[in-house]
Design an enzyme around this catalytic site. Sequence first.
Site, PDB file in Angstrom:
ATOM      1  N   SER A 165     -28.299 -25.179  23.961  1.00 26.47           N
ATOM      2  CA  SER A 165     -28.415 -25.994  25.096  1.00 26.47           C
ATOM      3  C   SER A 165     -27.921 -27.389  24.747  1.00 26.47           C
ATOM      4  O   SER A 165     -27.449 -28.277  25.527  1.00 26.47           O
ATOM      5  CB  SER A 165     -29.775 -25.929  25.329  1.00 26.47           C
ATOM      6  OG  SER A 165     -30.627 -26.553  24.487  1.00 26.47           O
ATOM      7  N   MET A 208     -28.106 -21.370  12.315  1.00 26.66           N
ATOM      8  CA  MET A 208     -29.008 -21.203  11.527  1.00 26.66           C
ATOM      9  C   MET A 208     -28.626 -20.562  10.086  1.00 26.66           C
ATOM     10  O   MET A 208     -29.191 -19.718   9.503  1.00 26.66           O
ATOM     11  CB  MET A 208     -29.964 -20.088  12.180  1.00 26.66           C
ATOM     12  CG  MET A 208     -30.541 -20.732  13.425  1.00 26.66           C
ATOM     13  SD  MET A 208     -31.175 -22.280  13.265  1.00 26.66           S
ATOM     14  CE  MET A 208     -32.891 -21.896  12.841  1.00 26.66           C
ATOM     15  N   ARG A 209     -27.511 -21.112   9.526  1.00 30.50           N
ATOM     16  CA  ARG A 209     -27.172 -20.890   8.415  1.00 30.50           C
ATOM     17  C   ARG A 209     -26.942 -21.865   7.687  1.00 30.50           C
ATOM     18  O   ARG A 209     -26.630 -23.158   8.004  1.00 30.50           O
ATOM     19  CB  ARG A 209     -25.633 -19.962   8.342  1.00 30.50           C
ATOM     20  CG  ARG A 209     -25.858 -18.415   8.855  1.00 30.50           C
ATOM     21  CD  ARG A 209     -24.789 -18.029   9.131  1.00 30.50           C
ATOM     22  NE  ARG A 209     -24.766 -16.465   9.423  1.00 30.50           N
ATOM     23  CZ  ARG A 209     -24.869 -15.414   8.635  1.00 30.50           C
ATOM     24  NH1 ARG A 209     -24.804 -15.467   7.449  1.00 30.50           N
ATOM     25  NH2 ARG A 209     -25.088 -14.316   9.289  1.00 30.50           N
ATOM     26  N   HIS A 246     -31.773 -31.660  14.046  1.00 31.20           N
ATOM     27  CA  HIS A 246     -32.826 -30.792  13.633  1.00 31.20           C
ATOM     28  C   HIS A 246     -34.349 -31.325  14.469  1.00 31.20           C
ATOM     29  O   HIS A 246     -34.334 -32.344  14.918  1.00 31.20           O
ATOM     30  CB  HIS A 246     -33.187 -30.899  12.264  1.00 31.20           C
ATOM     31  CG  HIS A 246     -34.302 -30.577  11.626  1.00 31.20           C
ATOM     32  ND1 HIS A 246     -34.489 -28.872  11.160  1.00 31.20           N
ATOM     33  CD2 HIS A 246     -35.616 -30.808  11.294  1.00 31.20           C
ATOM     34  CE1 HIS A 246     -35.350 -28.815  10.658  1.00 31.20           C
ATOM     35  NE2 HIS A 246     -36.402 -29.560  10.714  1.00 31.20           N
ATOM     36  N   ASP A 305     -31.272 -30.005   5.362  1.00 32.36           N
ATOM     37  CA  ASP A 305     -31.833 -31.149   6.589  1.00 32.36           C
ATOM     38  C   ASP A 305     -31.940 -32.291   5.674  1.00 32.36           C
ATOM     39  O   ASP A 305     -33.182 -33.049   5.900  1.00 32.36           O
ATOM     40  CB  ASP A 305     -33.027 -30.458   7.232  1.00 32.36           C
ATOM     41  CG  ASP A 305     -32.769 -29.372   7.835  1.00 32.36           C
ATOM     42  OD1 ASP A 305     -31.899 -29.145   8.583  1.00 32.36           O
ATOM     43  OD2 ASP A 305     -33.721 -28.366   8.039  1.00 32.36           O
ATOM     44  N   HIS A 331     -36.581 -30.430  22.891  1.00 31.42           N
ATOM     45  CA  HIS A 331     -35.170 -30.039  23.340  1.00 31.42           C
ATOM     46  C   HIS A 331     -34.831 -31.208  24.296  1.00 31.42           C
ATOM     47  O   HIS A 331     -33.690 -31.659  24.318  1.00 31.42           O
ATOM     48  CB  HIS A 331     -35.548 -28.831  23.921  1.00 31.42           C
ATOM     49  CG  HIS A 331     -35.227 -27.783  23.081  1.00 31.42           C
ATOM     50  ND1 HIS A 331     -36.111 -26.608  23.137  1.00 31.42           N
ATOM     51  CD2 HIS A 331     -34.300 -27.355  22.104  1.00 31.42           C
ATOM     52  CE1 HIS A 331     -35.561 -25.592  22.346  1.00 31.42           C
ATOM     53  NE2 HIS A 331     -34.618 -26.248  21.662  1.00 31.42           N
ATOM     54  N   GLU A 364     -33.604 -33.999  22.404  1.00 31.33           N
ATOM     55  CA  GLU A 364     -32.477 -33.481  21.607  1.00 31.33           C
ATOM     56  C   GLU A 364     -31.247 -33.642  22.580  1.00 31.33           C
ATOM     57  O   GLU A 364     -30.291 -34.130  21.892  1.00 31.33           O
ATOM     58  CB  GLU A 364     -32.417 -32.024  21.117  1.00 31.33           C
ATOM     59  CG  GLU A 364     -33.578 -31.969  20.037  1.00 31.33           C
ATOM     60  CD  GLU A 364     -33.488 -30.385  19.357  1.00 31.33           C
ATOM     61  OE1 GLU A 364     -33.798 -30.352  18.193  1.00 31.33           O
ATOM     62  OE2 GLU A 364     -33.173 -29.610  20.148  1.00 31.33           O
TER      63      GLU A 364
END
Length: 192
Positions: free
Chosen positions: A13, A92-93, A111, A147, A173, A176
């Site tokens: 998104s 997500m790595r 984040h 992060d 979200h 974001e």
Amino acid sequence: MLNIAIFGSGSGSNYQAIAEAIEAGTLDARIACVLSDVEDAFILERARRLGHPAIHLDCAPFKTKLDGEAEARAIELIREHDGDFVALAGFMRIVKPGLLNAFAGRIINIHPSLLPNFPGLEAGKQALEAGVAETGCTVHFVDAGIDTGAVIIQRKVSVLPGDTEETLMNRIHEQEHLAYPEALRKIASGEI
Ligand code: GAR
């Protein structure tokens, strides 16, 4: 103009919000390609629908980082598509020095917390468990830590009575989707 390679593992998104800002003419940038380590991630489906190169990047044998052959392939793919900037959008790595050095100072991430609070996984759950009145989202430069890079922009979200992880994350979200294009606008305009 920024030529952005987007990396994501999930719904995409935030990628879509960036693409819509470009389409609306409020962000002077181009999406070079969309890479995902998850073959059936919805971000790749969104990219196909929006007409951007959608590429599955097989990251085996690693489970939590982008390293080795996959990292080299990622760098090659970005260059093949004339990308000169990387935006992590739900990727997500952990990104390792090979990519960080190839695009030094040109990799950013979003984040779902007000960093340095609640880094790592399940930031919404962490905020609820900590009982804070306010959380939010952060767009930041990526460095070798998790992060930890310099903050570009943050937007706040109140934690409401009765919030579940889902209701809180939904409101994060929304913020974001404003924050990511705004951060890219600052970079594209040379403000930072
Ligand atoms: C976003 O909430 C982003 O902040 C988070 O993943 C979600 C991706 O949503 N990223 C992290 O937690 C990174 N540590 P999307 O796929 O719909 O853009």
